[in-house]
Design a protein around this motif. Structure first.
Motif, short mmCIF file in Angstrom:
data_model
loop_
_atom_site.label_atom_id
_atom_site.label_comp_id
_atom_site.label_asym_id
_atom_site.label_seq_id
_atom_site.Cartn_x
_atom_site.Cartn_y
_atom_site.Cartn_z
N TYR A 36 0.83 -1.21 0.00
CA TYR A 36 0.00 0.00 0.00
C TYR A 36 0.86 1.26 0.00
CZ TYR A 36 -3.94 -3.06 1.35
OH TYR A 36 -4.90 -4.03 1.39
N ARG A 37 1.91 1.24 0.83
CA ARG A 37 2.74 2.44 0.92
C ARG A 37 3.46 2.69 -0.41
NH1 ARG A 37 6.72 4.49 5.74
NH2 ARG A 37 7.74 6.15 4.55
N THR A 38 3.92 1.66 -1.06
CA THR A 38 4.61 1.84 -2.33
C THR A 38 3.65 2.35 -3.40
OG1 THR A 38 6.15 0.09 -1.74
CG2 THR A 38 6.05 0.71 -4.05
N ILE A 39 2.43 1.82 -3.41
CA ILE A 39 1.41 2.32 -4.34
C ILE A 39 1.16 3.80 -4.06
CG2 ILE A 39 -1.01 2.12 -5.04
CD1 ILE A 39 -0.77 -0.88 -4.16
N TYR A 40 1.00 4.13 -2.79
CA TYR A 40 0.77 5.52 -2.39
C TYR A 40 1.90 6.42 -2.91
CZ TYR A 40 0.82 9.55 0.80
OH TYR A 40 0.86 10.81 1.32
N GLU A 41 3.14 6.00 -2.71
CA GLU A 41 4.27 6.82 -3.13
C GLU A 41 4.32 6.99 -4.65
OE1 GLU A 41 7.47 4.74 -1.29
OE2 GLU A 41 7.24 5.79 0.63
N GLN A 42 4.02 5.91 -5.37
CA GLN A 42 4.04 5.99 -6.84
C GLN A 42 2.93 6.91 -7.36
OE1 GLN A 42 6.22 4.35 -9.06
NE2 GLN A 42 7.36 3.96 -7.19
N VAL A 43 1.74 6.77 -6.80
CA VAL A 43 0.60 7.55 -7.26
C VAL A 43 0.79 9.03 -6.94
CG1 VAL A 43 -1.86 7.99 -6.88
CG2 VAL A 43 -1.05 5.66 -7.22
N THR A 44 1.21 9.34 -5.71
CA THR A 44 1.37 10.74 -5.32
C THR A 44 2.55 11.38 -6.04
OG1 THR A 44 2.67 10.06 -3.37
CG2 THR A 44 0.30 10.41 -3.07
N ARG A 45 3.62 10.64 -6.26
CA ARG A 45 4.78 11.20 -6.96
C ARG A 45 4.40 11.58 -8.40
NH1 ARG A 45 8.16 7.05 -6.63
NH2 ARG A 45 8.82 7.69 -4.54
N ARG A 46 3.64 10.70 -9.04
CA ARG A 46 3.24 10.98 -10.43
C ARG A 46 2.31 12.20 -10.49
NH1 ARG A 46 0.78 6.05 -12.39
NH2 ARG A 46 -1.12 6.81 -11.38
N GLU A 47 1.41 12.30 -9.51
CA GLU A 47 0.47 13.43 -9.51
C GLU A 47 1.19 14.74 -9.25
OE1 GLU A 47 -3.38 14.96 -10.07
OE2 GLU A 47 -2.58 12.93 -10.39
N LEU A 48 2.18 14.71 -8.37
CA LEU A 48 2.92 15.93 -8.05
C LEU A 48 3.69 16.48 -9.24
CD1 LEU A 48 4.26 14.97 -4.50
CD2 LEU A 48 2.73 16.90 -5.01
N LYS A 49 4.02 15.63 -10.21
CA LYS A 49 4.76 16.06 -11.39
C LYS A 49 3.89 16.82 -12.38
CE LYS A 49 8.30 12.44 -11.25
NZ LYS A 49 8.85 11.24 -11.95
N LYS A 50 2.58 16.74 -12.19
CA LYS A 50 1.67 17.41 -13.12
C LYS A 50 1.68 18.93 -12.91
CE LYS A 50 -1.50 13.48 -13.53
NZ LYS A 50 -2.90 12.99 -13.35
N THR A 51 1.32 19.64 -13.95
CA THR A 51 1.27 21.09 -13.86
C THR A 51 0.23 21.54 -12.85
OG1 THR A 51 1.92 21.26 -16.20
CG2 THR A 51 0.94 23.22 -15.17
N SER A 52 -0.91 20.86 -12.83
CA SER A 52 -1.99 21.20 -11.89
C SER A 52 -2.43 19.93 -11.16
CB SER A 52 -3.18 21.83 -12.63
OG SER A 52 -2.80 23.01 -13.28
N PRO A 53 -1.69 19.54 -10.11
CA PRO A 53 -2.04 18.32 -9.38
C PRO A 53 -3.46 18.44 -8.80
CG PRO A 53 0.12 19.12 -8.73
CD PRO A 53 -0.50 20.20 -9.54
N GLN A 54 -4.19 17.31 -8.82
CA GLN A 54 -5.56 17.29 -8.33
C GLN A 54 -5.67 16.33 -7.15
OE1 GLN A 54 -8.02 19.36 -9.60
NE2 GLN A 54 -6.26 20.23 -10.72
N PHE A 55 -5.24 16.79 -5.98
CA PHE A 55 -5.32 15.96 -4.78
C PHE A 55 -6.61 16.26 -4.02
CE2 PHE A 55 -0.75 15.76 -5.48
CZ PHE A 55 -0.44 14.45 -5.11
N PRO A 56 -7.20 15.24 -3.39
CA PRO A 56 -8.39 15.45 -2.55
C PRO A 56 -7.97 16.03 -1.20
CG PRO A 56 -7.78 13.13 -2.51
CD PRO A 56 -6.83 13.81 -3.46
N LEU A 57 -7.71 17.33 -1.18
CA LEU A 57 -7.10 17.96 -0.01
C LEU A 57 -7.91 17.76 1.26
CD1 LEU A 57 -5.68 21.32 -1.42
CD2 LEU A 57 -4.42 19.30 -0.69
N GLN A 58 -9.22 17.92 1.19
CA GLN A 58 -10.01 17.79 2.40
C GLN A 58 -9.97 16.37 2.93
OE1 GLN A 58 -11.18 20.44 4.11
NE2 GLN A 58 -11.40 18.86 5.70
N SER A 59 -9.97 15.38 2.03
CA SER A 59 -9.87 13.98 2.46
C SER A 59 -8.54 13.72 3.15
CB SER A 59 -10.03 13.04 1.26
OG SER A 59 -11.33 13.09 0.74
N LEU A 60 -7.47 14.34 2.64
CA LEU A 60 -6.16 14.17 3.25
C LEU A 60 -6.12 14.83 4.63
CD1 LEU A 60 -3.84 14.89 0.17
CD2 LEU A 60 -4.49 12.67 1.10
N ARG A 61 -6.70 16.01 4.74
CA ARG A 61 -6.74 16.68 6.05
C ARG A 61 -7.55 15.86 7.05
NH1 ARG A 61 -8.52 21.20 2.80
NH2 ARG A 61 -6.73 22.45 2.10
#
Length: 388
Positions: free
Chosen positions: A80-105
């Motif tokens: 799970y942690r490795t999937i998390y790291e791969q998914v978040t790393r790829r999203e962070l490379k985007k020009t406009s990352p789309q993270f579910p901020l409230q869910s993370l908070r």
């Protein structure tokens, strides 16, 4: 294979494998497939396949992935942690990352989730919402995972007040930090800051440490035989009685109150410097109510503990060393008076003659977070001839 190596291996598999598509409807099934993997390669092939598909799914899997990370299955957690790291790393490379901020908070703020995962997400939020950490940490003095971070923040605030000459404000902040502290280092640090501005607090009361005892010994126990040998106090505690001790010496109970700030009882001082012997410590405590608590204890060399006549802890371990909270056991206390008997064994001289034979114990009653449960000493009196 260490956990670090497992994580590295999983990451390599996911990086170099070809993309595989997983539909939204399959996400829960894939997470469950990973959840069933186990030691000896059990389910590893299926877990690998599920992980590959989840990595390729995108950021939409994040909320459900975080829920799945609340697991005691170390292998699944690594996936799970490795999937998390791969998914978040790829999203962070985007020009406009789309993270579910409230869910993370929400995830970070929910103390029901595992601390390790919450800290992982907080690290991500440091990049996405840099102001969140300070706002969040400042409110977490009751949160077991982030309590120490919150107390450290309070201490810095108190120091700023003190440097500005606002002693009363500093005292209020330090007192709040002290009441919340559960870790011994922070407790001592906070108590010292309060003492420096003329405010005394009791570490002993705060931690529920037991410092008032009647002690007895030494009984002879050659060849590490003391742990299994039943001496008279284990059958009846008679504070007025005398016994034949080591080398035929007459021994009797005597009072000893430790002055150690963390409640450690030096039995070399309280009883005698000995080898291959057994000593006992007895006390009575008052509990404000009937309650289930934790006994936390440690000794050099080993110890057994009876509460209200029931053996609640015993550990045969030599060359042990007394460390705060080394051992923990559940204990039920009655409302009012409770008896506590401790047996502490002392082994032979260390094979290195230059190493002294330490003999000590430390014991406290607290809740699961390490806070006092309101007990206090009710040590019974014995005849004056035995008091030291």
């Amino acid at each position: 294979m260490t956990e670090r190596h497992v994580v590295s291996w999983i990451a390599a598999v996911l990086i170099f494998a070809g993309p595989l598509q997983a539909t939204a409807d399959e996400i829960d099934d894939q997470l469950q497939t990973i959840a069933t993997c186990g030691p000896g390669g059990q389910g590893s092939a299926a877990a690998k396949q599920a992980a590959l598909e989840l990595v390729d799914s995108g950021i939409e899997i994040l909320p459900r992935l975080l829920e799945a990370m609340d697991t005691d299955n170390i292998l699944a957690a690594n996936w799970y942690r490795t999937i998390y790291e791969q998914v978040t790393r790829r999203e962070l490379k985007k020009t406009s990352p789309q993270f579910p901020l409230q869910s993370l908070r929400d995830f970070v703020q929910d103390a029901q989730h595992q601390g390790r995962s919450r800290r992982l997400v907080l690290g991500l939020l440091d990049r996405l919402d840099p102001k969140f950490r300070d706002r969040f940490i400042a409110t977490q003095i009751a949160d077991a995972e982030f309590r120490n971070d919150a107390i450290t923040t309070l201490l810095k605030q108190g120091d700023e007040f003190q440097e500005a000459g606002k002693t009363d404000s500093a005292a209020r902040v330090y007192e709040t930090a002290f009441r919340a502290a559960r870790e011994s280092g922070l407790i001592q640090t906070t108590a010292a800051k309060l003492k420096a501005i003329g405010r005394e607090v009791s570490i002993i009361d705060h931690m529920g440490l037991v410092i008032d005892w009647h002690v007895l010994g030494p009984f002879d126990a050659p060849g590490k035989s003391g742990f299994d040998t039943v001496f008279p106090p284990e059958e009846t505690v008679d504070l007025q009685a005398s016994y034949a001790g080591q080398n035929g010496r007459k021994i009797s109970w005597k009072r000893f109150r430790t002055t150690d700030k963390m409640g450690s009882v030096n039995l070399v001082t309280a009883i005698a410097p000995v080898e291959e012997a057994v000593g006992y410590a007895y006390t009575e405590i008052l509990s404000p109510c009937e309650q289930d608590v934790q006994l936390r204890c440690g000794a050099d060399d080993n110890l057994s503990v009876w509460v209200n006549g029931e053996k609640v802890f015993a550990r045969r371990q030599w060359l042990n060393g007394t460390r705060l909270d080394r051992f923990t056991a559940p204990v039920h206390l009655k409302s009012g008076q409770n008896t506590v008997l401790v047996k502490i064994c002392q082994g032979p001289q260390h094979k290195n003659p230059a190493v002294g034979n330490n003999w000590s114990m430390q014991l406290r009653f607290c809740d699961k977070d390490g806070a006092s449960v309101g007990t206090h000493s009710a040590l019974p009196e014995i005849s004056e001839k035995n008091v030291e």
